[in-house]
Scaffold this active site. Structure first.
Site, PDB file in Angstrom:
ATOM      1  CG  ASP A 205      -1.913  -1.115   1.253  1.00 54.58           C
ATOM      2  OD1 ASP A 205      -2.419  -1.461   0.176  1.00 54.58           O
ATOM      3  OD2 ASP A 205      -2.200  -1.653   2.342  1.00 54.58           O
ATOM      4  CG  HIS A 226      -0.484  -3.907  -2.969  1.00 58.60           C
ATOM      5  ND1 HIS A 226      -0.447  -4.860  -1.977  1.00 58.60           N
ATOM      6  CD2 HIS A 226       0.318  -4.357  -3.956  1.00 58.60           C
ATOM      7  CE1 HIS A 226       0.369  -5.851  -2.348  1.00 58.60           C
ATOM      8  NE2 HIS A 226       0.847  -5.566  -3.529  1.00 58.60           N
TER       9      HIS A 226
END
Ligand SMILES: *[C@@H]1O[C@H](CO)[C@@H](O)[C@H](O)[C@H]1NC(C)=O
Ligand SMILES: *[C@@H]1O[C@H](CO)[C@@H](O)[C@H](O)[C@H]1NC(C)=O
Ligand SMILES: *[C@@H]1O[C@H](CO)[C@@H](O)[C@H](O)[C@H]1NC(C)=O
Ligand SMILES: *[C@@H]1O[C@H](CO)[C@@H](O)[C@H](O)[C@H]1NC(C)=O
Ligand SMILES: *[C@@H]1O[C@H](CO)[C@@H](O)[C@H](O)[C@H]1NC(C)=O
Ligand SMILES: *[C@@H]1O[C@H](CO)[C@@H](O)[C@H](O)[C@H]1NC(C)=O
Ligand SMILES: *[C@@H]1O[C@H](CO)[C@@H](O)[C@H](O)[C@H]1NC(C)=O
Length: 366
Positions: A205, A226
């Site tokens: 992320d 991500h």
């Protein structure tokens, strides 16, 4: 002693005290960990370039209002241990990275497994427990998760780069996998935080917001990972009042994601505003809102209520790679609530994804 003399001597005492410098009115210099204890008592702390010994953390516990100036690159020695490598705490702190580097030695640790296995990696690389302003730092090669932020008061993080681009490629220890893994840019459980003007190239992320309110993520660039995530959300957590605006996302698995644990209870995600974000080459989803974590599009649970998720104001323009889903929304019955205004969203490419158990999206169809 007459009353007059007493008053005069008290006044003289005050006058003298006012001229005595406060003991914190000093400039501390850090060129090794041995300097930290004395330097952190000063209102100005200058950090020269140095190497932190392997297996030791660099921890700064500052006096209120202190200013920290980075004057050279800081390298962290390589050793398998739990970390964190750097911790900074204090109220109303100004941290000026001046464009210098913090080098976490990533390639020494990277084995394609991140925090899911393999050797123990120091994580997070940087733990931010200060309020004030943290800016102009270039962070390279984080062993695993990069920043964890839990500020005690309002904090702006500005012009910070996370560069784990070397982790995109396999190395001798990664069995053909991309060597970097779980290299989250920012893990955030906090209130009153702005992250702006930053760029992240990583393998997880870009930001993961796990809890909190009044969080702004704006004008950042995310590459290779991500995407911009809220979650995963576990039990007893509230996320509300998040603004995600004017970011550019490229070559990521998804642009925007909200993921909540299927088994979680007593939690909510609400009042999330997306505006002016652009994204290209998303390989799995443009937008994924999923109540089935850790599955993807699995059996959802309704214990984390999701409401008021809006794409408004400046248009968000998202283009997914062929084969990817443009939008997938996987709600349990009663898990996603109210109406969501998606009138400022355009998604192209790929194919339409499923919208399960929810009819509240307005102003958008795929
Ligand atoms: C840690 O190892 C990596 C990879 O071998 C290397 O790039 C880095 O310079 C090393 N760091 C130190 C402080 O020696
Ligand atoms: C953030 O970037 C924008 C656009 O480049 C610039 O106008 C603004 O001054 C920057 N803010 C800070 C705090 O550096
Ligand atoms: C949620 O909070 C309640 C009440 O404090 C507690 O009993 C329960 O264990 C918590 N649940 C989890 C999964 O932490
Ligand atoms: C729900 O979570 C909150 C914390 O967010 C906690 O205070 C409360 O006790 C929890 N309620 C239950 C029924 O677990
Ligand atoms: C929603 O979030 C925004 C931005 O944080 C905030 O200004 C607004 O007051 C919130 N609205 C509600 C109804 O909580
Ligand atoms: C799209 O993103 C993937 C994954 O990051 C990357 O491997 C690929 O080269 C990118 N394609 C283009 C056309 O940029
Ligand atoms: C709808 O939600 C229920 C649980 O509430 C779940 O079992 C079912 O799989 C969901 N439907 C779809 C199509 O995902």
């Amino acid at each position: 002693m007459s009353i007059l003399v007493l008053i005069l001597s008290v006044l003289l005492g005050y006058a003298l005290a006012a001229n005595v410098p406060r003991s914190s009115d000093c400039v501390g210099t850090i060129a090794s960990l041995d300097d930290v204890a004395a330097a952190q008592e000063c209102s100005t702390v200058n950090i020269e370039g140095f190497t932190v010994p392997a297996g030791e953390g660099f921890t700064l516990s500052l006096i209120d209002g202190a200013t920290v100036n980075l004057q050279g690159d800081v390298l962290f020695g390589n050793m398998s241990w739990t970390g964190p490598l750097f911790t900074i705490s204090g109220n109303d702190i100004t941290f000026n990275g001046n464009g210098h580097r913090f080098d976490g030695g990533g390639p020494f640790y990277w084995d394609g497994l991140g925090s899911n296995g393999g050797i123990t990696k120091p994580r997070p690389m940087l733990k931010i427990k200060m309020s004030g302003r943290f800016s102009d730092l270039y962070v390279v090669n984080s062993p695993a998760q990069t920043f964890s932020v839990s500020n005690p008061g309002p904090l702006v993080i500005s012009s910070v780069t996370v560069d784990d681009s070397q982790g995109d490629y396999p190395n001798a220890q990664s069995n053909g996998l991309a060597a970097g893994h779980n290299t989250d840019g920012f893990d955030v459980s906090t209130t009153d935080l702005t992250i702006e003007n930053r760029s992240v190239h990583n393998q997880d992320d870009c930001i993961a917001i796990n809890e909190g309110s009044n969080i702004v993520f704006t004008n950042n660039v995310c590459t290779g990972g991500h995407g911009i995530s809220i979650g995963s959300i576990t039990s007893n957590r509230t996320v509300s009042g998040v603004v995600i605006s004017n970011n550019h996302i490229a070559n990521e698995q998804q642009a925007i994601r909200i993921k909540t644990d299927a088994v979680a209870t007593n939690s909510s995600v609400s009042n999330i505003t997306y505006s002016g974000n652009t994204a290209t080459n998303l390989t799995k989803f443009g937008i994924l809102i999923d109540q089935s974590y850790p599955s993807t599009l699995g059996v959802p649970g309704a214990g984390v209520k999701i409401s008021n998720i809006n794409f408004i104001e400046a248009e968000s323009i998202i283009s997914v790679a062929s084969g990817a889903d443009r939008v997938a929304v996987n709600c349990a019955v009663g898990g996603c609530l109210g109406t969501w205004d998606w009138s400022s969203l355009t998604v192209s490419g790929g194919k339409a994804g499923p919208i399960n158990n929810f009819t509240g999206i307005e102003g958008f169809s795929q």
